[in-house]
Design an enzyme around this catalytic site. Structure first.
Site, PDB file in Angstrom:
ATOM      1  CG  ASP A  30      -2.193   0.829   0.927  1.00  0.00           C
ATOM      2  OD1 ASP A  30      -3.263   0.223   0.726  1.00  0.00           O
ATOM      3  OD2 ASP A  30      -2.091   2.078   0.871  1.00  0.00           O
ATOM      4  CB  THR A 117     -15.838  -2.387  -9.210  1.00  0.00           C
ATOM      5  OG1 THR A 117     -16.063  -3.324  -8.163  1.00  0.00           O
ATOM      6  CG2 THR A 117     -17.046  -2.285 -10.101  1.00  0.00           C
ATOM      7  CE  LYS A 202     -18.646  -5.145  -7.862  1.00  0.00           C
ATOM      8  NZ  LYS A 202     -18.574  -5.595  -6.500  1.00  0.00           N
ATOM      9  CG  HIS A 240     -46.157 -11.588  -6.787  1.00  0.00           C
ATOM     10  ND1 HIS A 240     -45.219 -12.327  -7.463  1.00  0.00           N
ATOM     11  CD2 HIS A 240     -47.219 -11.457  -7.637  1.00  0.00           C
ATOM     12  CE1 HIS A 240     -45.670 -12.644  -8.651  1.00  0.00           C
ATOM     13  NE2 HIS A 240     -46.891 -12.126  -8.784  1.00  0.00           N
ATOM     14  NE  ARG A 242     -43.894 -15.190 -11.190  1.00  0.00           N
ATOM     15  CZ  ARG A 242     -44.764 -16.063 -10.683  1.00  0.00           C
ATOM     16  NH1 ARG A 242     -44.323 -17.160 -10.101  1.00  0.00           N
ATOM     17  NH2 ARG A 242     -46.056 -15.849 -10.758  1.00  0.00           N
ATOM     18  CB  CYS A 256     -20.102  -0.647  -4.478  1.00  0.00           C
ATOM     19  SG  CYS A 256     -18.732  -1.080  -3.427  1.00  0.00           S
ATOM     20  CE1 TYR A 312     -22.666   1.267   1.760  1.00  0.00           C
ATOM     21  CE2 TYR A 312     -20.696   1.692   3.056  1.00  0.00           C
ATOM     22  CZ  TYR A 312     -21.447   0.849   2.267  1.00  0.00           C
ATOM     23  OH  TYR A 312     -20.992  -0.404   1.963  1.00  0.00           O
ATOM     24  NE  ARG A 320     -15.444   3.310   1.760  1.00  0.00           N
ATOM     25  CZ  ARG A 320     -15.013   2.134   1.337  1.00  0.00           C
ATOM     26  NH1 ARG A 320     -14.048   2.061   0.461  1.00  0.00           N
ATOM     27  NH2 ARG A 320     -15.541   1.020   1.792  1.00  0.00           N
TER      28      ARG A 320
END
Ligand code: SAJ
Length: 416
Positions: A30, A117, A202, A240, A242, A256, A312, A320
């Site tokens: 790092d 990502t 992704k 329901h 579905r 993300c 968050y 973030r």
């Protein structure tokens, strides 16, 4: 094998630990000296359940070592941030510099895996040409691909073990090598595919969630107009077999879901219409909530709002892209005094761990994040500290009948 993990954040560090705990020699790299120094002593700077114990163990055993620079290894895993710029374009500078740092060490037979990502084409148009500067040929001399992380903060270690995984290779052989590597700890299925498909998978997973949350947020606004309770609508719809409508809220945060859909929009702006609209719908929620707050506070001189939760999402310390920070800024701009209380956040300016101090003289309690401890708020005691007893729940979480018993006027997002 010797594995060099570049980027020791929420994903890189747990991943490095899993490999270190499953028979590999791992070097964690790092640029941040504080992370390297802490890790060298078996400590970490992020909060994630069970991670501190695992880090201590693998560092003490000598299976994980921290470094400031990449070094020769059999496998390189890149897990660095891929943020967006102000104008919603991907910032690939960290992936670029991490890839460049691998080039001098690249040897025949090495495997390079991107975990971050990334927009479609990162592996074959950004990383491949950089890595081939080594004089080695991708797909024959070394192997390259993308295996996106899919873990959720708060449950990272469990999900690393149990989630299914995608191994996207530049060639089928690359995919096979990636799958073989992760099999040492992944108990879920590992599906082999090509790198571009893995990249879009992704992005699509997080976009799927963003679109569903946007639908819930839009329904919340519609229900407020129609004088219907959105939470009751969603609860009943989800009976329901579905249907699975998501939950409305003050917006979508994290690094993300609030980011990844933009990578698709950036690539195909004229086609990504639903994706774009969902993103802007979710981004509209802080100002929508601010408007409702202004209506509640109307007529009150020098109003003060107490925010319960600023992270968050619940039960983590991660702020973030938190929509609550955006909401706080909007309220301050509108002349509202905002006190922010979050039991998970320590040492951050403007956020207190002292609930009484945050509530004192307040005109409105705003529940922004459903931390478990907010289930049982002591409204009797809190009400005594407040100037006006207003409670606004954006998550349909707290016990509003207790609040009403304590003399509060209650408001709910998605219900007039
Ligand atoms: N949220 C809602 N309503 C909901 C669900 C979530 O408003 O019904 C909000 C949350 O409050 C939060 C945000 O969405 O602000 C995102 O939270 P999350 O828990 O849905 O997801 P993340 O960002 O913590 O993790 C996601 C996960 N992706 C999916 O569930 C498809 C995780 O599996 C990914 O690995 C992670 O993104 C990532 O790293 O990409």
């Amino acid at each position: 094998m010797k594995i060099c993990v570049i980027g020791l954040g929420y994903i890189g560090l747990p991943t490095a630990c899993m490999f270190a705990d499953h028979g590999h020699q791992v070097v964690g790299v790092d640029k941040n000296p504080a992370i390297v120094e802490a890790l060298s002593q078996g400590n970490i700077l992020i909060e994630e359940p069970h991670l501190p114990e695992l880090v201590k163990k693998v560092v003490a055993e000598g299976h994980l070592q921290a470094r400031a620079e990449a070094e020769p290894a059999d496998v390189f895993i890149i897990s660095v941030p891929t943020p967006i710029t102000e104008d919603k374009k991907s910032d690939m500078s960290y992936v670029r510099s991490a890839t460049e740092s691998v080039v001098p060490h690249l040897q025949k037979g090495n495997l390079v895996i991107l975990e971050s990502t990334s927009p479609v084409g990162t592996v074959d148009t950004l990383m491949l040409p950089l890595l081939e500067r080594s004089g080695l040929k991708a797909g024959t001399d070394f192997f390259l691909g993308h295996s996106p992380e899919r873990v959720i903060p708060g449950q990272i270690l469990t999900e690393l073990l149990h989630n299914n995984r995608i191994a996207g290779g530049l060639t089928p052989q690359c995919a096979e090598k990636i799958a073989q590597l992760y099999r040492c700890f992944v108990e879920g299925e590992i599906y082999e595919t090509d790198a571009r498909t893995a990249e879009l998978c992704k992005l699509s997973e997080n976009t799927f969630r963003d679109i569903n949350i946007a639908f819930a947020n839009e329904l919340a606004k519609i229900c407020e107009r129609l004088d219907i309770n959105v939470w009751e609508v969603i609860r009943l719809c989800n009976k329901h077999p579905r249907v699975n409508i998501h939950q409305p809220g003050p917006g979508v945060g994290g690094h993300c879901i609030a980011v990844d859909p933009w990578f698709i929009v950036e690539k195909e702006p004229s086609l990504a219409n639903i994706i774009h609209l969902a993103r802007t719908t979710n981004d509209s929620m802080p100002s929508y909530v601010a408007e409702r707050i202004q209506a509640i506070l109307s007529g009150i001189q020098h109003p003060k709002v107490t925010m319960l939760g600023v992270t968050y999402k619940p039960d983590v310390d991660d702020m973030r892209e938190s929509p609550l920070l955006v909401l706080r800024q909007l309220l301050v701009q509108q002349g509202v005094t905002v006190a922010s209380y979050d039991p998970f956040v320590t040492g951050k300016p403007g956020i207190t761990n002292d609930l009484d101090e945050a509530v004192s003289g307040s005109d409105l309690l705003l529940l922004g994040v459903h931390h478990q401890q907010f289930k049982q708020l002591d409204f009797q005691a809190l009400g005594k500290l407040m100037r006006h007893k207003n409670f606004f729940d954006t998550r349909n979480f707290a016990d509003r009948s207790c609040a009403e018993d304590a003399g509060f006027t209650c408001h709910l997002l998605g219900k007039n």
